[in-house]
Design a protein around this motif. Structure first.
Motif, PDB file in Angstrom:
ATOM      1  N   SER A 256       0.820  -1.170   0.122  1.00  0.00           N
ATOM      2  CA  SER A 256      -0.184  -0.111   0.103  1.00  0.00           C
ATOM      3  C   SER A 256       1.093   1.077  -0.060  1.00  0.00           C
ATOM      4  N   LEU A 257       0.743   2.151  -0.856  1.00  0.00           N
ATOM      5  CA  LEU A 257       1.187   3.543  -1.160  1.00  0.00           C
ATOM      6  C   LEU A 257       0.454   4.588  -0.673  1.00  0.00           C
ATOM      7  N   ASN A 258       0.563   5.365   0.435  1.00  0.00           N
ATOM      8  CA  ASN A 258      -0.649   6.274   0.863  1.00  0.00           C
ATOM      9  C   ASN A 258       0.079   7.598   1.314  1.00  0.00           C
ATOM     10  N   ASP A 259       0.955   8.015   0.453  1.00  0.00           N
ATOM     11  CA  ASP A 259       1.631   9.368   0.735  1.00  0.00           C
ATOM     12  C   ASP A 259       0.818  10.590   0.231  1.00  0.00           C
ATOM     13  N   HIS A 260       0.027  10.431  -0.767  1.00  0.00           N
ATOM     14  CA  HIS A 260      -1.041  11.201  -1.260  1.00  0.00           C
ATOM     15  C   HIS A 260      -2.007  11.646  -0.230  1.00  0.00           C
ATOM     16  N   ARG A 261      -2.499  12.876  -0.411  1.00  0.00           N
ATOM     17  CA  ARG A 261      -3.537  13.359   0.585  1.00  0.00           C
ATOM     18  C   ARG A 261      -4.895  13.658  -0.207  1.00  0.00           C
ATOM     19  N   ALA A 262      -4.896  13.497  -1.610  1.00  0.00           N
ATOM     20  CA  ALA A 262      -6.220  13.622  -2.073  1.00  0.00           C
ATOM     21  C   ALA A 262      -6.265  12.462  -3.435  1.00  0.00           C
ATOM     22  N   ARG A 263      -7.390  12.489  -3.970  1.00  0.00           N
ATOM     23  CA  ARG A 263      -7.426  11.696  -5.113  1.00  0.00           C
ATOM     24  C   ARG A 263      -6.299  11.725  -6.211  1.00  0.00           C
ATOM     25  N   ILE A 264      -6.069  10.378  -6.646  1.00  0.00           N
ATOM     26  CA  ILE A 264      -5.128  10.343  -7.732  1.00  0.00           C
ATOM     27  C   ILE A 264      -5.818  10.409  -9.027  1.00  0.00           C
ATOM     28  N   THR A 265      -5.242  11.135  -9.836  1.00  0.00           N
ATOM     29  CA  THR A 265      -5.857  11.643 -11.029  1.00  0.00           C
ATOM     30  C   THR A 265      -5.109  10.837 -12.229  1.00  0.00           C
ATOM     31  N   SER A 266      -3.737  10.174 -12.246  1.00  0.00           N
ATOM     32  CA  SER A 266      -3.327   9.589 -13.233  1.00  0.00           C
ATOM     33  C   SER A 266      -1.966   9.028 -12.627  1.00  0.00           C
ATOM     34  N   MET A 267      -1.910   7.632 -13.438  1.00  0.00           N
ATOM     35  CA  MET A 267      -0.878   6.866 -13.092  1.00  0.00           C
ATOM     36  C   MET A 267      -0.081   6.469 -14.415  1.00  0.00           C
ATOM     37  N   ARG A 268       1.166   6.290 -14.174  1.00  0.00           N
ATOM     38  CA  ARG A 268       1.950   6.122 -15.494  1.00  0.00           C
ATOM     39  C   ARG A 268       3.201   5.459 -15.103  1.00  0.00           C
ATOM     40  N   LEU A 269       3.843   4.340 -15.780  1.00  0.00           N
ATOM     41  CA  LEU A 269       5.094   3.562 -15.696  1.00  0.00           C
ATOM     42  C   LEU A 269       6.022   4.335 -16.621  1.00  0.00           C
ATOM     43  N   PHE A 270       7.276   4.494 -16.188  1.00  0.00           N
ATOM     44  CA  PHE A 270       8.498   5.068 -16.959  1.00  0.00           C
ATOM     45  C   PHE A 270       9.637   4.474 -16.596  1.00  0.00           C
ATOM     46  N   PRO A 271      10.441   4.045 -17.746  1.00  0.00           N
ATOM     47  CA  PRO A 271      11.835   3.210 -17.339  1.00  0.00           C
ATOM     48  C   PRO A 271      12.577   3.777 -16.316  1.00  0.00           C
ATOM     49  N   LEU A 272      13.166   2.850 -15.282  1.00  0.00           N
ATOM     50  CA  LEU A 272      13.995   3.297 -14.259  1.00  0.00           C
ATOM     51  C   LEU A 272      15.316   3.833 -14.873  1.00  0.00           C
ATOM     52  N   LYS A 273      15.656   3.367 -15.761  1.00  0.00           N
ATOM     53  CA  LYS A 273      17.253   3.797 -16.365  1.00  0.00           C
ATOM     54  C   LYS A 273      17.103   5.155 -16.839  1.00  0.00           C
ATOM     55  N   GLU A 274      16.019   5.845 -17.144  1.00  0.00           N
ATOM     56  CA  GLU A 274      16.026   7.377 -17.313  1.00  0.00           C
ATOM     57  C   GLU A 274      15.859   8.264 -15.885  1.00  0.00           C
ATOM     58  N   THR A 275      16.050   7.691 -14.693  1.00  0.00           N
ATOM     59  CA  THR A 275      15.914   8.276 -13.543  1.00  0.00           C
ATOM     60  C   THR A 275      17.202   8.421 -12.696  1.00  0.00           C
ATOM     61  N   SER A 276      17.742   9.187 -11.914  1.00  0.00           N
ATOM     62  CA  SER A 276      18.700   9.183 -11.155  1.00  0.00           C
ATOM     63  C   SER A 276      18.746   8.086 -10.235  1.00  0.00           C
TER      64      SER A 276
ATOM     65  N   ILE B   9      17.692  -2.850 -15.313  1.00  0.00           N
ATOM     66  CA  ILE B   9      17.637  -1.951 -16.508  1.00  0.00           C
ATOM     67  C   ILE B   9      16.087  -2.094 -17.133  1.00  0.00           C
ATOM     68  N   ASN B  10      15.515  -3.120 -16.874  1.00  0.00           N
ATOM     69  CA  ASN B  10      14.128  -3.393 -17.661  1.00  0.00           C
ATOM     70  C   ASN B  10      13.089  -2.862 -16.384  1.00  0.00           C
ATOM     71  N   ASP B  11      13.541  -2.391 -15.196  1.00  0.00           N
ATOM     72  CA  ASP B  11      12.585  -1.981 -14.198  1.00  0.00           C
ATOM     73  C   ASP B  11      11.870  -0.805 -14.643  1.00  0.00           C
ATOM     74  N   ASN B  12      10.640  -0.571 -14.118  1.00  0.00           N
ATOM     75  CA  ASN B  12      10.026   0.869 -14.300  1.00  0.00           C
ATOM     76  C   ASN B  12       9.873   1.234 -12.876  1.00  0.00           C
ATOM     77  N   VAL B  13       9.574   2.818 -12.831  1.00  0.00           N
ATOM     78  CA  VAL B  13       9.022   3.513 -11.897  1.00  0.00           C
ATOM     79  C   VAL B  13       7.546   3.971 -11.930  1.00  0.00           C
ATOM     80  N   LEU B  14       7.053   3.983 -10.958  1.00  0.00           N
ATOM     81  CA  LEU B  14       5.591   4.564 -10.985  1.00  0.00           C
ATOM     82  C   LEU B  14       5.438   5.988 -10.731  1.00  0.00           C
TER      83      LEU B  14
END
Length: 497
Positions: free
Chosen positions: A147-167, A175-180
């Motif tokens: 469970s991820l509960n850090d947001h304090r109001a309704r979630i409006t959009s969810m996307r998966l982007f490549p982990l390799k493009e992040t710091s 290398i094939n993992d994604n971040v949410l």
């Protein structure tokens, strides 16, 4: 010395002129075991010699057994081969033409807002909460989740982007993992990995309404875009460090006068993104332009009549659904290529399959399938197929190269249709609950997940058709397939004959 050793020159010339076509067929068939299905498909169009190789039964027997090791391909006609058996089963599975998928149900306490499906997880949002289910555990009957509960109001959009493009990317093993990445009405955007929030992006002066469907930019730096009720489009770097995402905001793009409803990254230039506000005005932005003039990034504008329903880019075309119409804009000229009425009182959903020039619109009680190439005028047009039989509005649509999936909150079933013809291939219940409609849906290849709700309880239902064997018909009894049968121990390798 050269005259005394003529064989040296001869051997050198022979080696230099050796070609792949000089290899025997058995050796080449063995080489294909190191290739993917896409690689093998590419070989088929390279030359006649490799085309003959690719059509060999030995190649397709290996592919068949790797993907479906518990089955043995069965050929019931001398005119068909293992390639045809493989492709027939692959297509049938993609279109869910079976009655025995792996099936798992998880009961929920409330209604789901959105679903995402990755290779190993199901992401479900309920108000400000996110639940992550392991697909392996779901199929084992375990209903545990993160469970991820850090947001304090309704979630409006969810996307998966490549982990390799992040710091956060450190190890080639990931290398094939994604971040949410999620946006929320609490004015924030959060990046999640390994079950916790790794970055929090703040900058919007109001609820964040939508995230870009893909990343923008080139290898020198990828960014994602967000739109908000503050009528701005903002660009964020995934390379920023620090828990609070310091210095992540790269640009704020002004020009819209109403909240942003939809965004889509273009296909012909990696730096362009189109945004559409709730007043149906469209702007195209170039993320590579940096200037003190805050309007300079806008490289195109247009508008459509009617309430915006959906928008997607492909190559240089922008497809839009609005009111009771669909149309397309050429992003190079910002001119309307075509526009046609769907003869529906109101559209509730929209999706496209650009590779086949197909679009689907959801209306009241039915969906319509359109061939874009036949709708070049500005008036009414005939749909390619009517996908009817629904109860209430069709608010959920999924399209891929094999199938169309349609459903809605008043309908206890979702329908599956062949993408090329619009013929119905299956009907699936959203949940085992009575009077339960479909409130969220996600499909990926052989798998589909739905979230049903009956005003009291919710159910997350996951199905995996990858290893199904009992093909079914909507109007006939279940029968075994003529293309495959369960394997038996002791089977040997048949000859290619």
């Amino acid at each position: 010395m050269g005259d005394n050793h003529p064989s040296s020159s001869t051997n050198h010339d022979s080696t230099a002129t050796t070609k792949v076509t000089d290899m025997d067929m058995d050796s080449l068939v063995h080489c294909t075991s190191y290739l993917t299905l896409q690689d093998i498909s590419n070989m088929a169009v390279s030359c006649k010699f490799l085309n003959r190789l690719v059509y060999s039964d030995s190649v397709w027997r290996r592919l068949f057994r790797e993907r479906w090791p518990q089955l043995e391909p069965y050929i019931n006609s001398q005119k068909s081969g293992l390639r045809e058996a493989y492709l027939a089963r692959y297509s049938a599975l993609q279109q869910f033409k079976f009655v025995d998928p792996l099936d798992s149900n998880v009961y929920l306490e409330g209604k789901s807002s959105d679903l995402l499906l990755s290779k190993d997880s199901v992401f479900l949002s309920q108000g400000p909460l996110i639940q992550i289910y392991s697909i392996d555990k779901l199929l084992q009957g375990e209903a545990s989740f993160v469970s991820l509960n850090d947001h304090r109001a309704r979630i409006t959009s969810m996307r998966l982007f490549p982990l390799k493009e992040t710091s956060l990317f450190r190890n080639e093993a990931h290398i094939n993992d994604n971040v949410l990445v999620t946006s929320s009405c609490d004015h924030s955007i959060r990046l999640w990995w390994k079950g916790s929030c790794q970055r929090c992006f703040r900058g919007h002066n109001g609820p964040v309404t939508v995230l870009s469907d893909k990343l923008l930019g080139d290898e020198n730096g990828k960014v994602f875009a967000s739109g908000g009720e503050d009528s701005t489009v903002r660009l964020w770097s995934l390379r920023s460090t620090g828990k609070r995402g310091q210095h992540a905001l790269k640009a704020t793009l002004y020009g819209h006068e109403k909240p942003i409803a939809f965004m889509s990254v273009t296909g012909h230039r990696a730096s362009l993104i189109a945004s559409m506000s709730k007043d149906s005005k469209v702007r195209v932005w170039d993320a590579s332009i940096s200037s003190s003039d805050r309007n300079s990034s806008c490289v195109g504008m247009t508008s459509v009549p009617g309430v915006p329903v959906g928008m997607k880019c492909h190559d240089s075309l922008l497809y839009i659904a609005f009111g009771s119409s669909i149309g397309a804009v050429d992003l190079r000229t910002m001119k309307t290529v075509f526009r046609t009425s769907t003869n529906e009182g109101k559209l509730y959903s929209f999706d496209i399959m650009p590779s086949k020039f197909l679009a689907c619109t959801g209306g009241l009680g039915r969906a319509l399938l359109w061939d874009m190439r036949k709708n070049t005028g500005a008036g009414d047009a005939e749909p390619m197929a009517e996908l009817d039989g629904h109860i209430g509005p069709v608010t959920h649509l999924h399209m891929d190269s094999n199938k169309i999936v349609t459903g809605g909150p008043e309908d206890p079933h979702i329908s599956i249709w062949a993408a090329n013809t619009g013929n119905q291939t299956n009907v699936l219940s959203c949940s085992p609950l009575d009077s339960s409609g479909c409130f969220a849906m996600a499909a990926d290849g052989f798998r589909i997940v739905t979230a049903g709700y009956n005003q009291e309880y919710g159910v997350l239902r996951f199905r995996d058709f990858n290893n199904a064997v009992c093909s079914g018909s909507l109007n006939e009894h279940v029968t075994g397939s003529k293309f495959w049968c369960p394997s038996t121990s002791g089977d040997g390798d048949e000859s290619d004959g």
